[in-house]
Design a protein around this motif. Structure first.
Motif, PDB file in Angstrom:
ATOM      1  N   ILE A   8      -1.886  -5.186  16.590  1.00 50.99           N
ATOM      2  CA  ILE A   8      -1.628  -3.762  16.768  1.00 50.99           C
ATOM      3  C   ILE A   8      -1.629  -3.101  15.404  1.00 50.99           C
ATOM      4  O   ILE A   8      -0.810  -3.444  14.534  1.00 50.99           O
ATOM      5  N   THR A   9      -2.543  -2.167  15.188  1.00 42.95           N
ATOM      6  CA  THR A   9      -2.574  -1.430  13.921  1.00 42.95           C
ATOM      7  C   THR A   9      -1.753  -0.153  14.061  1.00 42.95           C
ATOM      8  O   THR A   9      -1.488   0.311  15.160  1.00 42.95           O
ATOM      9  N   GLY A  10      -1.345   0.396  12.930  1.00 42.83           N
ATOM     10  CA  GLY A  10      -0.468   1.565  12.986  1.00 42.83           C
ATOM     11  C   GLY A  10       0.848   1.227  13.659  1.00 42.83           C
ATOM     12  O   GLY A  10       1.463   2.053  14.337  1.00 42.83           O
ATOM     13  N   ALA A  11       1.320   0.005  13.442  1.00 40.60           N
ATOM     14  CA  ALA A  11       2.419  -0.539  14.226  1.00 40.60           C
ATOM     15  C   ALA A  11       3.773   0.087  13.923  1.00 40.60           C
ATOM     16  O   ALA A  11       4.695  -0.035  14.733  1.00 40.60           O
ATOM     17  N   SER A  12       3.925   0.752  12.791  1.00 35.50           N
ATOM     18  CA  SER A  12       5.225   1.334  12.458  1.00 35.50           C
ATOM     19  C   SER A  12       5.321   2.807  12.831  1.00 35.50           C
ATOM     20  O   SER A  12       6.352   3.438  12.609  1.00 35.50           O
ATOM     21  N   GLY A  13       4.260   3.365  13.401  1.00 37.77           N
ATOM     22  CA  GLY A  13       4.279   4.757  13.823  1.00 37.77           C
ATOM     23  C   GLY A  13       5.017   4.946  15.131  1.00 37.77           C
ATOM     24  O   GLY A  13       5.453   3.985  15.776  1.00 37.77           O
ATOM     25  N   ALA A  37       4.571  -0.483   3.726  1.00 39.27           N
ATOM     26  CA  ALA A  37       5.038  -1.818   3.339  1.00 39.27           C
ATOM     27  C   ALA A  37       6.094  -2.309   4.321  1.00 39.27           C
ATOM     28  O   ALA A  37       6.753  -1.518   5.002  1.00 39.27           O
ATOM     29  N   THR A  38       6.255  -3.611   4.416  1.00 38.55           N
ATOM     30  CA  THR A  38       7.256  -4.192   5.299  1.00 38.55           C
ATOM     31  C   THR A  38       7.883  -5.424   4.655  1.00 38.55           C
ATOM     32  O   THR A  38       7.244  -6.098   3.847  1.00 38.55           O
ATOM     33  N   THR A  39       9.122  -5.683   5.024  1.00 41.65           N
ATOM     34  CA  THR A  39       9.812  -6.883   4.560  1.00 41.65           C
ATOM     35  C   THR A  39      10.263  -7.732   5.741  1.00 41.65           C
ATOM     36  O   THR A  39      11.061  -8.659   5.572  1.00 41.65           O
ATOM     37  N   ILE A  40       9.766  -7.437   6.931  1.00 45.24           N
ATOM     38  CA  ILE A  40      10.172  -8.176   8.126  1.00 45.24           C
ATOM     39  C   ILE A  40       9.565  -9.581   8.069  1.00 45.24           C
ATOM     40  O   ILE A  40       8.351  -9.732   7.940  1.00 45.24           O
ATOM     41  N   PRO A  41      10.382 -10.606   8.173  1.00 42.73           N
ATOM     42  CA  PRO A  41       9.850 -11.974   8.077  1.00 42.73           C
ATOM     43  C   PRO A  41       9.051 -12.371   9.313  1.00 42.73           C
ATOM     44  O   PRO A  41       9.290 -11.858  10.417  1.00 42.73           O
ATOM     45  N   ALA A  42       8.114 -13.273   9.123  1.00 50.99           N
ATOM     46  CA  ALA A  42       7.295 -13.758  10.235  1.00 50.99           C
ATOM     47  C   ALA A  42       8.092 -14.711  11.105  1.00 50.99           C
ATOM     48  O   ALA A  42       8.962 -15.448  10.625  1.00 50.99           O
ATOM     49  N   THR A  43       7.799 -14.680  12.409  1.00 49.77           N
ATOM     50  CA  THR A  43       8.394 -15.621  13.358  1.00 49.77           C
ATOM     51  C   THR A  43       7.270 -16.201  14.209  1.00 49.77           C
ATOM     52  O   THR A  43       6.098 -15.863  14.027  1.00 49.77           O
ATOM     53  N   ALA A  44       7.629 -17.026  15.156  1.00 51.52           N
ATOM     54  CA  ALA A  44       6.616 -17.612  16.036  1.00 51.52           C
ATOM     55  C   ALA A  44       5.959 -16.565  16.913  1.00 51.52           C
ATOM     56  O   ALA A  44       4.812 -16.736  17.340  1.00 51.52           O
ATOM     57  N   HIS A  48       4.379  -9.444  10.719  1.00 52.95           N
ATOM     58  CA  HIS A  48       4.276  -8.071  10.231  1.00 52.95           C
ATOM     59  C   HIS A  48       3.513  -8.073   8.909  1.00 52.95           C
ATOM     60  O   HIS A  48       3.918  -8.739   7.953  1.00 52.95           O
ATOM     61  N   LEU A  49       2.434  -7.325   8.885  1.00 57.59           N
ATOM     62  CA  LEU A  49       1.564  -7.258   7.709  1.00 57.59           C
ATOM     63  C   LEU A  49       1.520  -5.814   7.232  1.00 57.59           C
ATOM     64  O   LEU A  49       0.882  -4.954   7.852  1.00 57.59           O
ATOM     65  N   GLY A  50       2.227  -5.520   6.147  1.00 62.49           N
ATOM     66  CA  GLY A  50       2.313  -4.163   5.635  1.00 62.49           C
ATOM     67  C   GLY A  50       1.498  -3.962   4.374  1.00 62.49           C
ATOM     68  O   GLY A  50       0.985  -4.903   3.785  1.00 62.49           O
ATOM     69  N   GLY A  51       1.406  -2.701   3.951  1.00 63.51           N
ATOM     70  CA  GLY A  51       0.663  -2.357   2.746  1.00 63.51           C
ATOM     71  C   GLY A  51      -0.827  -2.567   2.872  1.00 63.51           C
ATOM     72  O   GLY A  51      -1.519  -2.826   1.880  1.00 63.51           O
ATOM     73  N   VAL A  52      -1.352  -2.429   4.100  1.00 60.60           N
ATOM     74  CA  VAL A  52      -2.766  -2.704   4.362  1.00 60.60           C
ATOM     75  C   VAL A  52      -3.538  -1.407   4.565  1.00 60.60           C
ATOM     76  O   VAL A  52      -3.156  -0.563   5.385  1.00 60.60           O
ATOM     77  N   THR A  63      -6.831  -9.290   6.470  1.00 61.90           N
ATOM     78  CA  THR A  63      -5.614  -9.146   7.267  1.00 61.90           C
ATOM     79  C   THR A  63      -5.802  -9.681   8.681  1.00 61.90           C
ATOM     80  O   THR A  63      -4.934 -10.388   9.211  1.00 61.90           O
ATOM     81  N   ILE A  64      -6.907  -9.346   9.304  1.00 65.85           N
ATOM     82  CA  ILE A  64      -7.177  -9.845  10.657  1.00 65.85           C
ATOM     83  C   ILE A  64      -7.296 -11.362  10.650  1.00 65.85           C
ATOM     84  O   ILE A  64      -6.766 -12.052  11.544  1.00 65.85           O
ATOM     85  N   ASN A  65      -7.953 -11.901   9.644  1.00 62.80           N
ATOM     86  CA  ASN A  65      -8.082 -13.359   9.558  1.00 62.80           C
ATOM     87  C   ASN A  65      -6.728 -14.026   9.339  1.00 62.80           C
ATOM     88  O   ASN A  65      -6.467 -15.126   9.850  1.00 62.80           O
ATOM     89  N   ALA A  66      -5.844 -13.354   8.593  1.00 64.18           N
ATOM     90  CA  ALA A  66      -4.504 -13.898   8.384  1.00 64.18           C
ATOM     91  C   ALA A  66      -3.724 -13.934   9.698  1.00 64.18           C
ATOM     92  O   ALA A  66      -2.996 -14.894   9.980  1.00 64.18           O
TER      93      ALA A  66
END
Length: 226
Positions: A8-13, A37-44, A48-52, A63-66
């Motif tokens: 999901i892009t634009g996820a913080s809007g 930017a985001t500081t939310i840690p990754a879980t299973a 969250h990928l910020g600053g993109v 980013t998509i590949n990550a």
């Protein structure tokens, strides 16, 4: 949608947050991408990928590949990243046209191009874009926004034709969405007639679901109670 991996892009809007929560409630795993930017840690279940900057093709691909590497696959891409500006053609800034094209069209284009190999491998790949009712017939001051969203409509149709039988590609066309920003900018409007983020999220996630497997190339109006 239990177990599906959704980017999901634009996820913080305002809309993005609602779609993320609705998808998680349905049992999906989410890669949430945003320019902020985001500081939310990754879980299973969440990444969250910020600053993109998705208007940059290289950043979008990385980013998509990550996201695909984190979850092992991708099943759906929901392109919510976007922006709005109200300017007349005669008095507006030409840079606004370039900015809205980059944020509304290029972000969807670059994210989709990067996701196509993963979505094709999924066997049930979905792309859902955010168009606009206002792009069907532009009013005064809507030129740059409507032109960019019309580009999203044509991108949706072209991708649907190119990926037919492999990945479904559709767009929702909302009228005014009931967000704090829209209420602030249009305080005299009848908010009860607007589309709520929850209502729009339900339509978006339907198009990303197995139930919508026979729907592709659709530009689906979501006009509320106007």
């Amino acid at each position: 949608m239990n177990g599906k991996v959704i980017v999901i892009t634009g996820a913080s809007g305002a809309l993005g947050k609602v779609v993320v929560e609705a998808a998680l409630a349905r049992g999906s795993k989410i890669a949430a991408i945003d320019h902020a930017a985001t500081t939310i840690p990754a879980t299973a279940d969440q990444l969250h990928l910020g600053g993109v900057d998705l208007s940059d093709a290289d950043q979008a691909l990385k980013t998509i590949n990550a996201a695909a590497a984190h979850f092992g696959r991708l099943d759906a891409l929901i392109n919510i990243a976007g922006a709005f500006s109200f300017e007349t053609v005669a008095e507006g800034d030409p840079k606004t046209w370039q900015r809205l094209y980059a944020i509304n069209v290029l972000t969807a284009l670059n994210a989709s191009r990067a996701a196509i190999p993963h979505l094709t491998t999924s066997g049930e790949g979905r792309i859902v874009n955010i168009g606009a009712m206002g792009a069907l017939q532009a009013g005064a001051g809507m030129g740059p926004y409507a032109a960019s969203k019309a580009g999203v409509h044509r991108l949706t149709e072209a991708l649907a034709a190119e990926l037919k039988g492999k990945v479904t590609v559709n767009a929702v066309l909302p009228s005014t969405i009931d967000t704090p920003a829209n209420r602030r900018d249009m305080p005299q409007a009848d908010f009860s007639k607007w589309v709520t983020p929850d209502e729009l999220a339900n339509v978006i996630l339907f198009l990303a679901s197995d139930e919508a497997s026979a729907v592709t190339g659709a530009l689906l109006p979501v006009s509320g109670r106007v």
